[in-house]
Design an enzyme around this catalytic site. Structure first.
Site: not given
Ligand code: PMT
Length: 407
Positions: A216, A296, A312-314, A330, A344, A348
Protein backbone atom coordinates in the site's frame (compact mmCIF):
# COMPACT_ATOMS: atom_id res chain seq x y z
CA UNK A 1 24.15 8.32 39.11
CA UNK A 2 23.19 6.56 35.87
CA UNK A 3 26.24 6.01 33.69
CA UNK A 4 24.41 6.65 30.38
CA UNK A 5 24.56 9.79 28.32
CA UNK A 6 21.79 11.51 30.26
CA UNK A 7 22.83 14.93 28.99
CA UNK A 8 23.42 13.86 25.39
CA UNK A 9 22.82 16.74 23.00
CA UNK A 10 22.65 19.33 25.80
CA UNK A 11 24.79 22.44 25.47
CA UNK A 12 25.96 23.78 28.80
CA UNK A 13 27.72 27.10 29.27
CA UNK A 14 29.69 26.63 32.48
CA UNK A 15 30.78 29.95 33.94
CA UNK A 16 33.63 29.68 36.43
CA UNK A 17 34.10 32.76 38.61
CA UNK A 18 36.95 33.53 40.97
CA UNK A 19 36.68 31.45 44.13
CA UNK A 20 38.62 28.56 45.61
CA UNK A 21 35.77 26.22 44.57
CA UNK A 22 36.84 26.85 40.95
CA UNK A 23 38.98 23.72 41.17
CA UNK A 24 35.80 21.66 41.75
CA UNK A 25 34.44 22.91 38.44
CA UNK A 26 37.10 20.88 36.67
CA UNK A 27 35.51 17.73 38.10
CA UNK A 28 32.08 19.12 37.21
CA UNK A 29 33.22 19.59 33.60
CA UNK A 30 34.45 15.99 33.50
CA UNK A 31 31.12 14.67 34.84
CA UNK A 32 29.05 16.74 32.40
CA UNK A 33 31.13 15.54 29.46
CA UNK A 34 30.79 11.95 30.71
CA UNK A 35 27.02 12.39 30.61
CA UNK A 36 27.23 13.39 26.95
CA UNK A 37 26.87 17.19 27.34
CA UNK A 38 28.71 19.70 25.19
CA UNK A 39 30.38 22.10 27.61
CA UNK A 40 31.66 25.59 26.83
CA UNK A 41 33.61 26.96 29.77
CA UNK A 42 33.68 30.72 30.35
CA UNK A 43 36.17 32.03 32.92
CA UNK A 44 36.38 35.36 34.65
CA UNK A 45 39.77 36.98 35.28
CA UNK A 46 39.40 36.04 38.97
CA UNK A 47 38.81 32.38 38.13
CA UNK A 48 42.08 32.23 36.20
CA UNK A 49 43.94 33.05 39.43
CA UNK A 50 42.68 29.76 40.89
CA UNK A 51 42.86 27.33 37.96
CA UNK A 52 44.25 27.50 34.44
CA UNK A 53 42.08 27.66 31.29
CA UNK A 54 44.20 24.79 29.92
CA UNK A 55 42.68 22.43 32.52
CA UNK A 56 39.16 23.21 31.28
CA UNK A 57 40.20 23.08 27.65
CA UNK A 58 41.63 19.60 28.16
CA UNK A 59 38.48 18.40 29.96
CA UNK A 60 35.86 20.04 27.73
CA UNK A 61 37.66 19.71 24.41
CA UNK A 62 36.97 23.40 23.70
CA UNK A 63 39.12 26.49 24.22
CA UNK A 64 37.93 28.49 27.20
CA UNK A 65 36.15 31.77 26.40
CA UNK A 66 37.15 34.75 28.52
CA UNK A 67 37.03 37.80 26.32
CA UNK A 68 34.03 40.04 25.72
CA UNK A 69 35.28 41.32 22.40
CA UNK A 70 36.11 38.33 20.26
CA UNK A 71 37.76 39.26 16.95
CA UNK A 72 37.45 35.62 15.78
CA UNK A 73 33.65 35.74 15.99
CA UNK A 74 31.56 36.81 13.05
CA UNK A 75 30.74 40.52 13.49
CA UNK A 76 32.89 40.49 16.66
CA UNK A 77 29.83 39.53 18.73
CA UNK A 78 30.90 36.17 20.12
CA UNK A 79 29.18 37.00 23.41
CA UNK A 80 25.76 37.12 21.74
CA UNK A 81 26.40 33.85 19.86
CA UNK A 82 27.45 32.21 23.11
CA UNK A 83 24.39 33.53 24.95
CA UNK A 84 22.23 31.90 22.27
CA UNK A 85 24.26 28.68 22.05
CA UNK A 86 23.55 27.21 25.47
CA UNK A 87 20.55 25.17 26.65
CA UNK A 88 21.49 26.36 30.11
CA UNK A 89 24.03 28.68 31.73
CA UNK A 90 25.44 27.32 34.99
CA UNK A 91 27.54 29.69 37.09
CA UNK A 92 29.62 27.44 39.35
CA UNK A 93 31.16 28.67 41.52
CA UNK A 94 29.23 31.93 41.72
CA UNK A 95 31.02 34.35 44.02
CA UNK A 96 29.26 37.11 45.99
CA UNK A 97 30.63 39.56 43.43
CA UNK A 98 29.25 37.51 40.52
CA UNK A 99 25.79 37.36 42.12
CA UNK A 100 25.88 41.12 42.78
CA UNK A 101 26.80 41.78 39.16
CA UNK A 102 24.00 39.62 37.78
CA UNK A 103 21.49 41.25 40.12
CA UNK A 104 22.64 44.73 39.10
CA UNK A 105 22.46 43.82 35.40
CA UNK A 106 26.05 44.82 34.71
CA UNK A 107 27.61 43.79 31.42
CA UNK A 108 31.28 44.69 31.59
CA UNK A 109 32.80 41.28 30.93
CA UNK A 110 31.95 38.11 28.98
CA UNK A 111 30.27 36.33 31.89
CA UNK A 112 27.91 39.17 32.88
CA UNK A 113 27.14 39.97 29.25
CA UNK A 114 26.10 36.45 28.26
CA UNK A 115 23.98 36.18 31.41
CA UNK A 116 22.21 39.41 30.46
CA UNK A 117 21.79 38.40 26.80
CA UNK A 118 20.70 34.81 27.46
CA UNK A 119 17.44 33.20 26.35
CA UNK A 120 18.05 29.96 28.21
CA UNK A 121 17.63 29.09 31.92
CA UNK A 122 20.24 30.42 34.37
CA UNK A 123 21.44 28.38 37.33
CA UNK A 124 23.66 29.81 40.03
CA UNK A 125 25.72 27.70 42.44
CA UNK A 126 26.96 30.15 45.10
CA UNK A 127 30.33 29.58 46.77
CA UNK A 128 31.87 32.02 49.23
CA UNK A 129 32.92 32.54 52.81
CA UNK A 130 30.01 31.93 55.19
CA UNK A 131 30.05 35.54 56.48
CA UNK A 132 29.86 36.85 52.90
CA UNK A 133 26.91 34.54 52.20
CA UNK A 134 25.16 35.58 55.43
CA UNK A 135 25.75 39.28 54.75
CA UNK A 136 22.35 41.00 54.28
CA UNK A 137 23.57 42.55 51.03
CA UNK A 138 24.28 39.13 49.49
CA UNK A 139 21.01 37.76 50.84
CA UNK A 140 19.12 40.77 49.43
CA UNK A 141 20.84 40.29 46.07
CA UNK A 142 19.76 36.64 45.86
CA UNK A 143 16.19 37.50 46.89
CA UNK A 144 16.02 40.40 44.44
CA UNK A 145 17.42 38.30 41.61
CA UNK A 146 14.72 35.68 42.06
CA UNK A 147 12.04 38.37 42.36
CA UNK A 148 13.22 39.94 39.12
CA UNK A 149 13.34 36.58 37.32
CA UNK A 150 11.67 33.67 39.14
CA UNK A 151 13.03 31.24 36.54
CA UNK A 152 16.58 31.73 37.86
CA UNK A 153 17.58 28.74 39.96
CA UNK A 154 19.94 29.01 42.93
CA UNK A 155 21.42 25.66 43.88
CA UNK A 156 23.13 25.78 47.25
CA UNK A 157 25.27 26.71 48.98
CA UNK A 158 26.08 23.67 51.12
CA UNK A 159 27.15 23.90 54.75
CA UNK A 160 30.40 22.63 56.17
CA UNK A 161 34.13 23.28 56.59
CA UNK A 162 35.43 26.09 54.45
CA UNK A 163 38.85 26.59 52.88
CA UNK A 164 39.39 29.66 55.11
CA UNK A 165 38.81 27.62 58.27
CA UNK A 166 35.26 28.85 58.91
CA UNK A 167 32.33 26.48 59.21
CA UNK A 168 28.87 27.29 57.84
CA UNK A 169 26.86 27.75 54.68
CA UNK A 170 28.92 28.86 51.67
CA UNK A 171 30.44 25.73 50.12
CA UNK A 172 29.68 25.08 46.48
CA UNK A 173 27.35 22.11 46.00
CA UNK A 174 29.46 19.05 45.14
CA UNK A 175 30.05 18.51 41.39
CA UNK A 176 28.28 15.12 41.38
CA UNK A 177 25.18 16.65 42.94
CA UNK A 178 25.24 19.58 40.49
CA UNK A 179 25.52 17.14 37.60
CA UNK A 180 22.61 15.01 38.94
CA UNK A 181 20.52 18.14 39.42
CA UNK A 182 21.18 19.17 35.83
CA UNK A 183 20.08 15.74 34.61
CA UNK A 184 16.89 16.09 36.69
CA UNK A 185 16.42 19.65 35.40
CA UNK A 186 16.40 18.44 31.79
CA UNK A 187 14.27 15.42 32.71
CA UNK A 188 11.37 17.74 33.58
CA UNK A 189 10.70 17.91 29.86
CA UNK A 190 11.24 14.18 29.46
CA UNK A 191 8.21 12.55 31.03
CA UNK A 192 8.92 9.21 29.33
CA UNK A 193 12.47 8.96 30.56
CA UNK A 194 13.13 5.31 31.44
CA UNK A 195 10.08 4.10 29.45
CA UNK A 196 10.14 1.95 26.31
CA UNK A 197 7.88 2.61 23.36
CA UNK A 198 7.44 0.35 20.34
CA UNK A 199 6.05 1.95 17.17
CA UNK A 200 5.13 0.09 14.00
CA UNK A 201 5.36 2.13 10.81
CA UNK A 202 5.17 1.97 7.04
CA UNK A 203 3.56 -0.61 4.80
CA UNK A 204 4.07 -4.34 4.68
CA UNK A 205 4.85 -6.24 1.49
CA UNK A 206 3.21 -9.57 0.92
CA UNK A 207 5.08 -11.59 -1.68
CA UNK A 208 3.42 -13.09 -4.74
CA UNK A 209 6.76 -14.15 -6.17
CA UNK A 210 10.39 -12.90 -5.88
CA UNK A 211 9.63 -9.73 -7.89
CA UNK A 212 5.98 -8.95 -7.12
CA UNK A 213 4.10 -8.15 -3.97
CA UNK A 214 0.89 -6.70 -2.52
CA UNK A 215 1.42 -3.49 -0.56
CA UNK A 216 0.00 0.00 0.00
CA UNK A 217 0.99 3.69 -0.14
CA UNK A 218 2.14 4.16 3.45
CA UNK A 219 5.33 6.23 3.44
CA UNK A 220 6.16 5.73 7.12
CA UNK A 221 6.10 9.51 7.72
CA UNK A 222 3.44 9.34 10.45
CA UNK A 223 5.12 6.49 12.32
CA UNK A 224 8.63 7.92 12.00
CA UNK A 225 7.42 11.33 13.25
CA UNK A 226 5.86 9.61 16.26
CA UNK A 227 9.05 7.67 16.94
CA UNK A 228 11.01 10.94 16.98
CA UNK A 229 8.44 12.69 19.17
CA UNK A 230 8.57 9.82 21.70
CA UNK A 231 12.36 9.90 21.66
CA UNK A 232 12.29 13.67 22.25
CA UNK A 233 10.35 13.17 25.50
CA UNK A 234 12.93 10.70 26.78
CA UNK A 235 11.52 7.32 25.75
CA UNK A 236 13.67 4.52 24.44
CA UNK A 237 12.02 3.90 21.09
CA UNK A 238 12.00 0.81 18.91
CA UNK A 239 10.63 1.36 15.45
CA UNK A 240 9.42 -1.77 13.68
CA UNK A 241 9.34 -0.54 10.12
CA UNK A 242 8.14 -1.86 6.83
CA UNK A 243 10.03 -0.83 3.66
CA UNK A 244 10.14 2.99 3.41
CA UNK A 245 12.48 5.57 1.92
CA UNK A 246 12.88 8.02 4.80
CA UNK A 247 15.72 8.31 7.35
CA UNK A 248 15.46 6.78 10.82
CA UNK A 249 15.31 9.53 13.48
CA UNK A 250 18.48 9.89 15.52
CA UNK A 251 18.50 7.88 18.73
CA UNK A 252 15.71 5.55 17.60
CA UNK A 253 16.39 1.81 17.22
CA UNK A 254 14.94 0.30 14.11
CA UNK A 255 13.99 -3.19 13.11
CA UNK A 256 13.45 -3.41 9.33
CA UNK A 257 10.84 -5.92 8.23
CA UNK A 258 8.97 -6.72 5.05
CA UNK A 259 5.84 -8.78 5.63
CA UNK A 260 3.08 -8.66 8.26
CA UNK A 261 4.35 -11.88 9.76
CA UNK A 262 7.87 -10.40 10.09
CA UNK A 263 6.38 -7.26 11.64
CA UNK A 264 4.45 -9.40 14.11
CA UNK A 265 7.53 -11.40 15.14
CA UNK A 266 9.71 -8.31 15.42
CA UNK A 267 7.09 -6.46 17.48
CA UNK A 268 6.68 -9.41 19.87
CA UNK A 269 10.45 -9.64 20.21
CA UNK A 270 10.69 -5.90 20.98
CA UNK A 271 7.96 -6.38 23.61
CA UNK A 272 9.92 -9.16 25.28
CA UNK A 273 12.64 -6.63 26.10
CA UNK A 274 10.02 -4.42 27.80
CA UNK A 275 7.37 -2.11 26.42
CA UNK A 276 5.28 0.49 28.20
CA UNK A 277 3.47 1.93 25.19
CA UNK A 278 2.74 0.25 21.85
CA UNK A 279 1.64 2.43 18.94
CA UNK A 280 0.54 0.73 15.70
CA UNK A 281 0.92 3.24 12.90
CA UNK A 282 1.79 0.68 10.25
CA UNK A 283 -0.54 -0.02 7.38
CA UNK A 284 -0.33 -3.78 7.72
CA UNK A 285 -1.72 -5.77 4.81
CA UNK A 286 -4.80 -7.58 6.02
CA UNK A 287 -4.25 -10.44 3.54
CA UNK A 288 -1.31 -12.18 1.92
CA UNK A 289 -1.06 -14.64 -0.95
CA UNK A 290 -1.71 -18.14 0.34
CA UNK A 291 1.55 -19.20 -1.29
CA UNK A 292 4.49 -17.17 -2.54
CA UNK A 293 6.04 -18.63 -5.69
CA UNK A 294 9.78 -19.41 -5.49
CA UNK A 295 10.29 -18.33 -9.10
CA UNK A 296 8.87 -15.45 -11.11
CA UNK A 297 5.30 -16.32 -12.15
CA UNK A 298 5.08 -16.60 -15.96
CA UNK A 299 2.30 -15.15 -18.12
CA UNK A 300 -0.06 -17.84 -19.37
CA UNK A 301 -3.85 -17.60 -19.14
CA UNK A 302 -5.81 -14.35 -19.77
CA UNK A 303 -6.75 -14.11 -16.13
CA UNK A 304 -5.24 -15.29 -12.95
CA UNK A 305 -6.55 -15.73 -9.43
CA UNK A 306 -4.43 -15.25 -6.35
CA UNK A 307 -5.81 -16.84 -3.24
CA UNK A 308 -5.38 -14.59 -0.23
CA UNK A 309 -5.36 -15.61 3.41
CA UNK A 310 -5.81 -13.39 6.46
CA UNK A 311 -2.71 -11.97 8.11
CA UNK A 312 -2.43 -12.00 11.89
CA UNK A 313 -3.67 -8.80 13.52
CA UNK A 314 -0.55 -7.63 15.35
CA UNK A 315 -2.26 -4.92 17.38
CA UNK A 316 -5.12 -7.17 18.54
CA UNK A 317 -2.68 -9.86 19.55
CA UNK A 318 -0.55 -7.44 21.59
CA UNK A 319 -3.52 -5.71 23.22
CA UNK A 320 -4.86 -9.16 24.16
CA UNK A 321 -1.68 -10.25 25.98
CA UNK A 322 -1.94 -11.00 29.71
CA UNK A 323 -0.07 -7.83 30.70
CA UNK A 324 -0.35 -5.65 27.62
CA UNK A 325 1.41 -2.32 27.19
CA UNK A 326 -0.71 0.82 26.77
CA UNK A 327 -1.95 0.11 23.23
CA UNK A 328 -2.75 2.83 20.70
CA UNK A 329 -4.01 1.99 17.22
CA UNK A 330 -4.58 4.02 14.08
CA UNK A 331 -7.71 3.64 12.01
CA UNK A 332 -7.48 4.35 8.30
CA UNK A 333 -11.04 4.88 7.13
CA UNK A 334 -12.70 6.32 4.04
CA UNK A 335 -16.23 6.75 5.44
CA UNK A 336 -17.99 6.92 8.85
CA UNK A 337 -14.51 7.52 10.24
CA UNK A 338 -15.41 7.98 13.90
CA UNK A 339 -17.98 5.18 14.07
CA UNK A 340 -15.63 2.61 12.49
CA UNK A 341 -12.75 3.77 14.67
CA UNK A 342 -14.89 3.38 17.79
CA UNK A 343 -15.65 -0.20 16.74
CA UNK A 344 -11.89 -0.84 16.37
CA UNK A 345 -11.26 0.60 19.85
CA UNK A 346 -13.69 -1.90 21.37
CA UNK A 347 -12.91 -4.89 19.14
CA UNK A 348 -9.13 -4.63 19.52
CA UNK A 349 -9.34 -3.72 23.26
CA UNK A 350 -7.35 -0.52 22.77
CA UNK A 351 -6.84 2.47 25.05
CA UNK A 352 -6.88 4.95 22.17
CA UNK A 353 -7.54 5.01 18.46
CA UNK A 354 -6.27 7.75 16.17
CA UNK A 355 -8.57 7.91 13.18
CA UNK A 356 -7.71 9.46 9.84
CA UNK A 357 -9.79 9.86 6.74
CA UNK A 358 -7.59 8.26 4.09
CA UNK A 359 -9.95 9.19 1.26
CA UNK A 360 -8.53 12.75 1.43
CA UNK A 361 -5.48 13.41 -0.73
CA UNK A 362 -4.22 16.30 1.46
CA UNK A 363 -3.72 14.05 4.50
CA UNK A 364 -3.13 10.39 5.38
CA UNK A 365 -1.16 8.04 3.14
CA UNK A 366 2.09 9.50 1.83
CA UNK A 367 1.11 13.09 2.63
CA UNK A 368 3.35 15.39 4.70
CA UNK A 369 0.25 16.32 6.70
CA UNK A 370 -2.46 14.58 8.64
CA UNK A 371 -5.70 15.45 10.42
CA UNK A 372 -6.99 13.00 12.98
CA UNK A 373 -9.70 12.34 15.51
CA UNK A 374 -8.55 11.00 18.86
CA UNK A 375 -10.89 8.42 20.28
CA UNK A 376 -10.87 6.88 23.75
CA UNK A 377 -13.65 5.25 25.77
CA UNK A 378 -14.31 8.61 27.40
CA UNK A 379 -13.66 11.15 24.69
CA UNK A 380 -13.70 12.05 20.99
CA UNK A 381 -11.48 14.97 20.00
CA UNK A 382 -10.80 16.25 16.51
CA UNK A 383 -7.40 17.83 15.91
CA UNK A 384 -6.66 20.29 13.10
CA UNK A 385 -4.64 19.42 9.97
CA UNK A 386 -0.95 19.67 10.87
CA UNK A 387 2.39 18.60 9.48
CA UNK A 388 3.08 15.02 10.61
CA UNK A 389 6.01 16.04 12.93
CA UNK A 390 3.85 18.75 14.58
CA UNK A 391 0.91 16.38 14.90
CA UNK A 392 3.18 13.72 16.39
CA UNK A 393 4.20 16.13 19.18
CA UNK A 394 0.53 16.78 19.98
CA UNK A 395 -0.37 13.08 19.82
CA UNK A 396 2.50 12.14 22.14
CA UNK A 397 1.21 14.61 24.75
CA UNK A 398 -2.26 13.00 24.58
CA UNK A 399 -0.81 9.48 24.72
CA UNK A 400 1.33 10.36 27.75
CA UNK A 401 -1.70 11.83 29.53
CA UNK A 402 -3.74 8.68 28.81
CA UNK A 403 -0.88 6.38 29.77
CA UNK A 404 -0.27 8.19 33.06
CA UNK A 405 -4.00 8.11 33.87
CA UNK A 406 -4.12 4.36 33.22
CA UNK A 407 -1.17 3.61 35.55
O1 PMT B 1 2.79 6.13 6.52
P1 PMT B 1 2.15 7.43 6.11
O2 PMT B 1 2.27 7.68 4.63
O3 PMT B 1 2.64 8.60 6.92
O4 PMT B 1 0.58 7.31 6.37
C1 PMT B 1 0.08 7.20 7.66
C2 PMT B 1 -1.07 6.20 7.75
C3 PMT B 1 -2.23 6.69 6.92
C4 PMT B 1 -0.62 4.83 7.27
C5 PMT B 1 -1.45 6.13 9.28
O5 PMT B 1 -1.87 7.39 9.69
C6 PMT B 1 -2.54 5.10 9.53
O6 PMT B 1 -3.73 5.36 9.42
N1 PMT B 1 -2.13 3.83 9.91
C7 PMT B 1 -3.01 2.71 10.10
C8 PMT B 1 -3.34 2.08 8.77
C9 PMT B 1 -4.18 0.85 8.91
O7 PMT B 1 -3.76 -0.18 8.54
O8 PMT B 1 -5.33 1.04 9.55
P2 PMT B 1 -6.40 -0.18 9.82
O9 PMT B 1 -7.62 0.57 10.16
O10 PMT B 1 -6.43 -1.11 8.71
O11 PMT B 1 -5.80 -0.92 11.08
C10 PMT B 1 -6.15 -0.60 12.42
C11 PMT B 1 -4.97 -0.75 13.34
O12 PMT B 1 -4.59 -2.12 13.44
C12 PMT B 1 -3.75 -0.01 12.90
O13 PMT B 1 -3.16 0.52 14.05
C13 PMT B 1 -2.87 -1.07 12.27
O14 PMT B 1 -1.48 -0.78 12.42
C14 PMT B 1 -3.24 -2.30 13.08
N2 PMT B 1 -3.14 -3.56 12.34
C15 PMT B 1 -3.93 -3.77 11.25
C16 PMT B 1 -3.87 -4.97 10.60
C17 PMT B 1 -3.00 -5.97 11.06
N3 PMT B 1 -2.90 -7.13 10.45
N4 PMT B 1 -2.22 -5.73 12.12
C18 PMT B 1 -2.28 -4.55 12.76
O15 PMT B 1 -1.54 -4.33 13.75
Amino acid sequence: MASGAELAGKRIVLVVTGGIAAYKSAELTRLLIKQGAEVQVVMTEGAKAFITPMTFQALSGKPVRDSLLDPAAEMGMGHIELARWGDVILVAPATADAIAKVTAGLADDLFSTIVLARRCPLIIAPAMNQAMWANPVTQANVTRLQQLDPSILVWGPDEGDQACGDVGPGRMVEPLVLCESLVAHFCVDKPLSGKRVVVTAGPTRERIDPVRYISNDSSGKMGYSLAKAFSDVGAEVVLVSGPVAIPVPQGVKVSQVESAEEMRLSSLQALEEGCDIFVATAAVADYRPATAADQKVKKSADSMTIELVRNPDILSEIAGLKNPPYCVGFAAETQDVVAYAQQKLARKKLKMVIANDVSRSDIGFNSDHNAVTLITNENVETLPRLSKPALADVLVKHIIAGYQKAL
